[in-house]
Motif scaffolding. Structure first.
Motif, PDB file in Angstrom:
ATOM      1  N   HIS A 274       0.813  -1.219   0.000  1.00 44.62           N
ATOM      2  CA  HIS A 274       0.000   0.000   0.000  1.00 44.62           C
ATOM      3  C   HIS A 274       0.846   1.268   0.000  1.00 44.62           C
ATOM      4  O   HIS A 274       0.285   2.374   0.051  1.00 44.62           O
ATOM      5  CB  HIS A 274      -0.930   0.018   1.221  1.00 44.62           C
ATOM      6  CG  HIS A 274      -1.897  -1.123   1.253  1.00 44.62           C
ATOM      7  ND1 HIS A 274      -2.965  -1.223   0.410  1.00 44.62           N
ATOM      8  CD2 HIS A 274      -1.933  -2.242   2.041  1.00 44.62           C
ATOM      9  CE1 HIS A 274      -3.639  -2.328   0.657  1.00 44.62           C
ATOM     10  NE2 HIS A 274      -3.036  -2.961   1.641  1.00 44.62           N
ATOM     11  N   GLN A 276       2.555   4.550  -0.834  1.00 42.76           N
ATOM     12  CA  GLN A 276       2.329   5.594  -1.827  1.00 42.76           C
ATOM     13  C   GLN A 276       3.530   6.523  -1.964  1.00 42.76           C
ATOM     14  O   GLN A 276       3.781   7.071  -3.041  1.00 42.76           O
ATOM     15  CB  GLN A 276       1.091   6.406  -1.457  1.00 42.76           C
ATOM     16  CG  GLN A 276      -0.192   5.603  -1.441  1.00 42.76           C
ATOM     17  CD  GLN A 276      -1.375   6.407  -0.961  1.00 42.76           C
ATOM     18  OE1 GLN A 276      -1.351   7.635  -0.947  1.00 42.76           O
ATOM     19  NE2 GLN A 276      -2.429   5.734  -0.545  1.00 42.76           N
ATOM     20  N   HIS A 299       1.396   1.274  -6.269  1.00 42.52           N
ATOM     21  CA  HIS A 299       0.658   2.448  -5.807  1.00 42.52           C
ATOM     22  C   HIS A 299       1.559   3.651  -5.550  1.00 42.52           C
ATOM     23  O   HIS A 299       1.065   4.718  -5.161  1.00 42.52           O
ATOM     24  CB  HIS A 299      -0.127   2.122  -4.533  1.00 42.52           C
ATOM     25  CG  HIS A 299      -1.200   1.099  -4.725  1.00 42.52           C
ATOM     26  ND1 HIS A 299      -2.350   1.349  -5.442  1.00 42.52           N
ATOM     27  CD2 HIS A 299      -1.289  -0.197  -4.318  1.00 42.52           C
ATOM     28  CE1 HIS A 299      -3.115   0.276  -5.455  1.00 42.52           C
ATOM     29  NE2 HIS A 299      -2.492  -0.680  -4.779  1.00 42.52           N
ATOM     30  N   HIS A 327       2.114   5.246 -11.609  1.00 45.15           N
ATOM     31  CA  HIS A 327       1.463   6.394 -10.978  1.00 45.15           C
ATOM     32  C   HIS A 327       2.450   7.417 -10.429  1.00 45.15           C
ATOM     33  O   HIS A 327       2.034   8.377  -9.769  1.00 45.15           O
ATOM     34  CB  HIS A 327       0.541   5.913  -9.855  1.00 45.15           C
ATOM     35  CG  HIS A 327      -0.515   4.953 -10.305  1.00 45.15           C
ATOM     36  ND1 HIS A 327      -1.511   5.312 -11.184  1.00 45.15           N
ATOM     37  CD2 HIS A 327      -0.713   3.642 -10.018  1.00 45.15           C
ATOM     38  CE1 HIS A 327      -2.296   4.276 -11.411  1.00 45.15           C
ATOM     39  NE2 HIS A 327      -1.830   3.245 -10.723  1.00 45.15           N
TER      40      HIS A 327
END
Length: 480
Positions: A274, A276, A299, A327
């Motif tokens: 997870h 970021q 992510h 991303h």
């Protein structure tokens, strides 16, 4: 006095007649038009029929709701001095949920304690550069049990007594930031781990933290989403591996110092699916094997790998191939000295949403690699190329059209870039801030007439007036 967001206790105010505002008294008739009045003419005489509503006729709850949109500073400086009634409203605890005491405007410690004592519903407290940190924090722990966010930057006095009081009285704390503060000893971090609801923890440059303290935090603070332990050099693989294993389901933001970390730490990052944002400073021991732990973090929107001197062009290219990090909006590969054009071309294909790219002192990068970024990353806003010495600048001619949102182009210490090319760029895109070899901002050349334009073609002009310009980067030498 108070800080930019802090508040002072002000004296009560009265109206012009010495009567506290809010005390009832008859309204005097006026010959001037007032709100709510109506007028008609009868034989040249004006007759007023009016009904007036004073602001203090508004229910207290509505006034409090209105005042809730004001800052603490506005409440103290503009509302409190109006009258006695408004002074008490301005002091209502429901309006005192956030206090910030910045270093710009020093507030006396006794005043701070008085304000804390009158704010039992306080949710957010920030202290900066205080020598009386222990006294103020003990006071906050006693009077502000609902604290959820506590920031104590560059302060002294973070003792065991402070963290014990916070653990016992402010158990709702979700965010703790003690960046750069003097934490007295390692036991403080064990007490800090007792704040079981922490989601955001910033321990940047808090030197006493060691592996045992980090393991205790990772074991007990199971809701952590944000952890900053950058600038702490007494951290080793065992604690990082324990951290990533225990917080793999919650951790979203991680910033670490890689001085003593090896590939084992970086490989363990693959468990934190997870994540970021990931920042690693001084990752000098990371090799291409360590990059394998980052490749699967799909992510990620923010990545910093600073001083990865062992990372090869093949490894860096592989990091971005096959759309593994699609991303990414922020990339900082400063002092990754082997980074070359092939890796940049892979990055350009992988990261079309890139907004900020920093490549300090990446000596192998040339115009070809930067050209790939310009062509494929149209959303770019900051291009920070300090010390990229092989650039000639020819690729920047397409910047005004290819990068319409670009705000910063930093070419400090790029000695082969032709200033005349930069002059053309800023002439076409005046909103772009371009910095030359010396770190000075390039400004458009002003010409008096067309003949001057033709005679001066190809010449550059640099702003040397000393005008202050906001900077994104600094030209620190490699290894600093």
């Amino acid at each position: 006095m108070w800080s930019d967001e802090g508040r002072s206790v002000t004296a009560g105010g009265t109206d012009g007649a010495g009567v506290p505002c809010g005390a009832g008294r008859p309204q005097e008739s006026s010959s001037a038009p007032t709100i709510g009045s109506s007028w008609r003419e009868d034989d040249g005489a004006a007759e007023e029929t009016s009904t007036q509503c004073h602001i203090n006729s508004v229910p207290r709850e509505i006034l409090l709701y209105i005042f809730s949109f004001l800052s603490v500073q506005e409440l103290g400086r503009s509302v409190g001095p109006v009258c006695v009634a408004w002074r008490f409203l301005a002091r209502d605890p429901t309006l005192w949920t956030r206090l910030v005491f910045s270093f710009q405007n020093r507030v006396d410690g006794e005043c701070v304690k008085e304000l804390l004592a009158s704010a039992p519903l306080l949710l957010t407290l920030e202290l900066q550069s205080r020598e009386d940190g222990q006294d103020l924090l003990l006071h906050a722990a006693s009077f502000c049990p609902r604290l959820k966010e506590l920031t104590v930057k560059f302060c002294d006095g973070l003792t065991e007594a402070v963290f014990k009081a916070l653990m016992e009285n402010c158990s709702r704390l979700q965010s703790l930031n003690v960046e750069g503060s003097r934490v007295c000893d390692r036991e403080c971090f064990h007490l800090m781990a007792g704040l079981l609801h922490l989601r955001h923890l910033n321990l940047s440059h808090c030197d006493p933290l060691d592996d045992l303290g980090l393991i205790r935090i990772a074991k007990q603070c199971r809701s952590l989403e944000y952890l900053d332990i950058d600038g702490i050099t007494d951290i080793h693989d065992n604690s990082i591996i324990f951290l990533t294993e225990n917080l793999r389901h919650t951790l979203k933001y991680l910033f670490i110092d890689g001085e003593k970390l090896t590939n084992a730490s970086y490989k363990s990052l693959r468990a934190c699916t997870h994540l970021q944002k990931l920042g690693v400073s001084f990752c000098e021991k990371m090799t291409d094997q360590g990059l394998s732990g980052i490749m699967g973090l799909r992510h990620l929107t923010w990545l910093k790998l600073r001083k990865g001197v062992q990372l090869t062009p093949v490894g860096l290219k592989y990091l971005f191939e096959d759309g593994g990090l699609p991303h990414l909006a922020y990339v900082n590969l400063g002092e990754c000295s082997q980074l070359d054009d092939s890796a940049l071309e892979a990055m350009a294909k992988c990261c079309p949403r890139l907004l900020h790219l920093a490549l300090h002192w990446c000596w192998e990068v040339t115009d070809a690699g930067v050209s790939a970024i310009i062509e494929r990353c149209p959303l770019l806003r900051v291009l920070d190329l300090v010390g990229v010495v092989q650039l000639t600048g020819t690729v920047f001619s397409s910047v005004p059209t290819a990068l319409p949102d670009l705000l910063i182009l930093d070419l400090e210490q790029c000695n082969d870039v032709d200033d005349s090319l930069l002059q053309v760029v800023v002439s076409q895109k005046p909103s772009l801030r371009v910095f030359d070899y010396w770190g000075d901002r390039v400004v458009p050349l002003e010409s008096s007439d067309d003949s001057d334009n033709s005679s001066d073609a190809g010449m550059s002009q640099v702003d040397t007036s000393g005008q202050a310009v906001p900077r994104i980067s600094s030209a620190a030498q490699p290894g600093s």
